[in-house]
Design an enzyme around this catalytic site. Structure first.
Site, PDB file in Angstrom:
ATOM      1  N   PRO A 123       0.846  -1.194   0.000  1.00 30.24           N
ATOM      2  CA  PRO A 123       0.000   0.000   0.000  1.00 30.24           C
ATOM      3  C   PRO A 123       0.881   1.243   0.000  1.00 30.24           C
ATOM      4  O   PRO A 123       1.886   1.302   0.717  1.00 30.24           O
ATOM      5  CB  PRO A 123      -0.794  -0.128   1.303  1.00 30.24           C
ATOM      6  N   ASP A 138      -2.718   4.697  -3.049  1.00 31.02           N
ATOM      7  CA  ASP A 138      -3.957   5.130  -2.399  1.00 31.02           C
ATOM      8  C   ASP A 138      -4.119   6.645  -2.506  1.00 31.02           C
ATOM      9  O   ASP A 138      -4.253   7.346  -1.501  1.00 31.02           O
ATOM     10  CB  ASP A 138      -3.949   4.691  -0.937  1.00 31.02           C
ATOM     11  N   ARG A 166      -4.572  -2.796   0.863  1.00 26.31           N
ATOM     12  CA  ARG A 166      -4.146  -4.190   1.005  1.00 26.31           C
ATOM     13  C   ARG A 166      -5.204  -5.141   0.453  1.00 26.31           C
ATOM     14  O   ARG A 166      -4.868  -6.148  -0.196  1.00 26.31           O
ATOM     15  CB  ARG A 166      -3.850  -4.503   2.467  1.00 26.31           C
ATOM     16  N   ASP A 203       5.169  -2.545   3.802  1.00 23.20           N
ATOM     17  CA  ASP A 203       4.831  -1.124   3.834  1.00 23.20           C
ATOM     18  C   ASP A 203       5.788  -0.342   2.956  1.00 23.20           C
ATOM     19  O   ASP A 203       6.952  -0.727   2.768  1.00 23.20           O
ATOM     20  CB  ASP A 203       4.867  -0.589   5.267  1.00 23.20           C
ATOM     21  N   ASP A 236       7.530   2.300   3.291  1.00 17.27           N
ATOM     22  CA  ASP A 236       8.751   2.886   3.825  1.00 17.27           C
ATOM     23  C   ASP A 236       9.649   1.844   4.481  1.00 17.27           C
ATOM     24  O   ASP A 236      10.608   2.191   5.172  1.00 17.27           O
ATOM     25  CB  ASP A 236       8.449   4.018   4.812  1.00 17.27           C
ATOM     26  N   ASP A 262      -4.580  -4.040  11.573  1.00 16.28           N
ATOM     27  CA  ASP A 262      -3.682  -5.184  11.480  1.00 16.28           C
ATOM     28  C   ASP A 262      -3.860  -6.141  12.658  1.00 16.28           C
ATOM     29  O   ASP A 262      -3.763  -7.359  12.498  1.00 16.28           O
ATOM     30  CB  ASP A 262      -2.225  -4.722  11.371  1.00 16.28           C
TER      31      ASP A 262
END
Length: 672
Positions: free
Chosen positions: A10, A42, A77, A93, A95, A179
């Site tokens: 994402p 997104d 996701r 992720d 980053d 999560d």
């Protein structure tokens, strides 16, 4: 080929932080026709959409989906899952980044163990990651036999058919803990879970601007409403009893108790701190029973029982008392023992630098219910900690400075209860340890990669578990360090940093190995043999090499094999044949390679020459001035270069280090 793994990422306004992620998914060891990468944008408003489209245009296995902003990671996701074609789905992720062999290792491990869910070892740079979970591989892990609840982030690999069979997807919309809801259900419904701990698969990175979503202050009302949804999942798929209590303990300890403790609680603004406490109080009072409290260590139990009773002022006072407590470690000795380093150290908790004391008498039953007041709370905490000292533990971990990949080292411990002078009813709780660091196996059973490795001590006594750099007692002189070792095909330099912390330099050091200090008298020539006693530790014959560079203008280069052998005093004897007939008259510059059979042999130039004259061969100082190239070299500005280097993506920095010959100095010059 069928797609084995679909990597779902994402993406929302990551800026330059996505570069490490992109680089890592492109350099995976899994063949490119066996995995795909799905970036779900997104609604990013920066330059990322164009960057991702450019990557996809160059790499057929990379796909990009653009959508309107949804507000959080759940929907991207889910969109990635729907678009995936892989046998497994891996969540990353934007980053963070993957280890180069992560997909291949996790996939093979999952297939081997018929797992629905695979958790790969994590490392965190500026971010906490699970530690206990990755002590060893768990091919068949459950919430009962492994600390799975330490890891509730989604950065895992899941079988796509498992997700579809149970209809598992992420909650969508702008919300927290999506999560936790997803992972908790996966843990409870998977046929098997496998934990891979011998290779760092996933790197969590804290941005320099701390703008990661997980670091933003949250609305307590919304946050704990979302936490209740995770508790609902556990209640839906478990019966009342030990399994449910074990899972609930994680949220009570980490999401509630830890937020009310010490400096973490004190540094919050007064109004926000009170709002946070009120929401935690509600959840504890509603959902946590005595059987969950009973599973907590004293420090967690005391504070959460006070919170359950709504006693804000007492919780605040307890946090102020606890804020002065910190781990204290001291290195006693570091020596070579064969091919391994033996590190002796001790650890305990201290208050403002003074060893903390505890009640000597721990007899009697533990009282029920919350403490009567703060003094009673402190007394219960200290007494409970002393009573459980038999379970205290200390670990030594070696952590690579650039990536923060870390590995447990074997440790033997003894627990000592020491009397306190002038206080017969008080004792100190000290854990003494001897750790073994074998460079050939220290990275989870394989050799330590080249890099700077810092030693961290992890001390657990009662409800306190803290990590601390290994350093000697400040009032004492630094313990002597052994000479560098040539072991396991690596150059290993133990050293103290400028802050007196212990570290290992593996295959990085240049000047600090001391080659520039050698004098002609250190070397002898007998016939055609060159010999010297060098300050290096070896345990057997090591294949080395010497390089002789002839006088200009031809500057002919000759390389001959050499041997390093153990000598008295823990040093090594260098023995090498000299190609006498090939040495024309003049001075031949001398260079030494300590590990000739390394993948990339490195020669170190010595301030010496082998001089061939009518009188024979001898070792001498080079004549004349420094070579013009060296004299004309510009002065380096390491501070500026370092700051500029930090702005480059990690893969680029690594490539530069390799290209420059890995010649940087250890941390004493880096201020670590």
């Amino acid at each position: 080929m069928p797609v084995k793994v679909s990597v779902v990422v994402p993406v929302y306004n990551p800026g330059p932080y996505i570069e490490d992620c992109i680089a890592s998914v492109l350099r995976q060891s899994l063949p490119r026709d066996e995995y795909e990468v799905i970036f779900v944008d997104d609604g990013s408003s920066d330059e990322t959409p164009a960057r991702l489209d450019a990557v996809a245009a160059e790499h057929p296995h990379v796909h990009v989906i653009h959508q309107e902003p949804s507000g959080w990671s759940g929907k991207p996701r889910n969109v990635g899952i729907a678009a995936s074609k892989g046998e497994f789905v891996m969540f990353v992720d934007n980053d963070d980044f993957l280890g180069d062999e992560a997909l291949e290792r996790m996939y093979n491990y999952g297939v081997e163990n018929e797992a629905d869910l695979i958790i790969g070892k994590m490392a965190g740079k500026g971010r906490p990651v699970p530690v206990e979970l990755f002590r060893r591989n768990h091919p068949r892990a459950t919430v009962e036999n492994a600390p799975l609840m330490d890891s509730l982030t989604p950065h895992k690999m899941l079988r796509r058919s498992f997700l579809d069979r149970i209809g598992l997807r992420f909650p969508e919309g702008r919300r927290r803990l999506e999560d936790h809801v997803f992972v908790a259900e996966a843990y409870l419904r998977a046929s098997n879970i496998s934990v891979l701990s011998d290779y760092v698969c996933y790197y969590h990175i804290k941005r320099d601007d701390a703008s990661n979503a997980g670091f933003q202050r949250f609305d307590p009302v919304g946050y704990f409403a979302n936490l209740r949804e995770a508790l609902d999942v556990v209640e839906r798929y478990t019966e009342p009893g030990p399994k449910r209590d074990r899972m609930f303990r994680r949220w009570l300890r980490s999401e509630m108790g830890e937020r009310l403790r010490s400096k973490r609680f004190l540094k919050l603004p007064d109004d926000y701190r009170r709002e946070l406490f009120d929401e935690i109080h509600k959840v504890i009072a509603e959902r946590m029973g005595p059987s969950v409290f009973a599973l907590l260590e004293p420090a967690h139990r005391v504070v959460t029982e006070l919170a359950a009773a709504g006693r804000y002022d007492d919780v605040l006072a307890l946090a102020e008392w606890e804020a002065a407590i910190a781990p204290s470690t001291s290195a006693r000795s570091v020596t070579w023992d064969g091919d391994a380093l033996k590190i002796e150290f001790s650890a305990e908790y201290a208050v403002d630098g003074t060893p903390k004391t505890y009640p000597a008498d721990t007899s009697g039953a533990e009282p029920d219910g919350p403490a009567a007041d703060v003094a009673d709370a402190i007394a219960r905490l200290e007494r409970g900690t002393a009573a459980r000292f038999g379970k205290a533990n200390v670990d030594l971990m070696m952590r690579e400075r650039e990536t923060h990949a870390q590995f447990f080292q074997p440790v033997e411990i003894t627990r000592e209860t020491l009397p306190v002078e002038g206080e017969p009813d008080r004792v100190r709780l000290v854990v003494k340890a001897t750790a073994t660091v074998d460079p050939a196996t220290a990275a989870g059973g394989v050799p330590l990669p080249a890099g700077l490795w810092d030693a961290f001590v992890r001390l657990t006594i009662g409800g306190w578990t803290r990590e601390h750099r290994l350093f000697p007692v400040s009032k004492d002189p630094l313990p002597a360090l052994p000479v560098p070792g040539v072991v396991g095909g690596r150059r290993v330099l133990p050293y103290w940093t400028v802050k007196n912390n212990f570290a290992l330099d593996v295959d990085q050091a240049g000047k600090r190995l001391g080659f520039g200090e050698f004098k002609p008298a250190d070397f002898t020539v007998a016939g055609d043999r060159l010999r010297a006693v060098l300050p290096f530790h070896v345990t057997g014959d090591v294949k080395a090499a010497i390089r002789l560079t002839g006088p200009k203008p031809a500057a002919e280069v000759l390389e001959v094999p050499a041997t390093l052998s153990p000598a008295e005093g823990g040093h090594a004897v260098l023995d090498a044949p000299l190609p006498v007939r090939s040495l024309q008259q003049g001075g031949w510059r001398l260079a030494l390679c300590l590990v000739a059979d390394a993948a990339e042999p490195r020669f170190f130039t010595l301030p010496l020459v082998v001089r061939n004259s009518p009188e024979g061969l001898k070792v001498a100082k080079p004549a004349g001035k420094k070579p013009a190239a060296a004299a004309a070299a510009p002065k380096s500005r390491p501070g500026v270069a370092r700051r500029l280097a930090r702005k480059l993506p990690l893969p680029v920095r690594r490539a530069l280090v390799r290209a420059l010959g890995k010649g940087k100095k250890p941390a004493r010059q880096e201020g670590k």
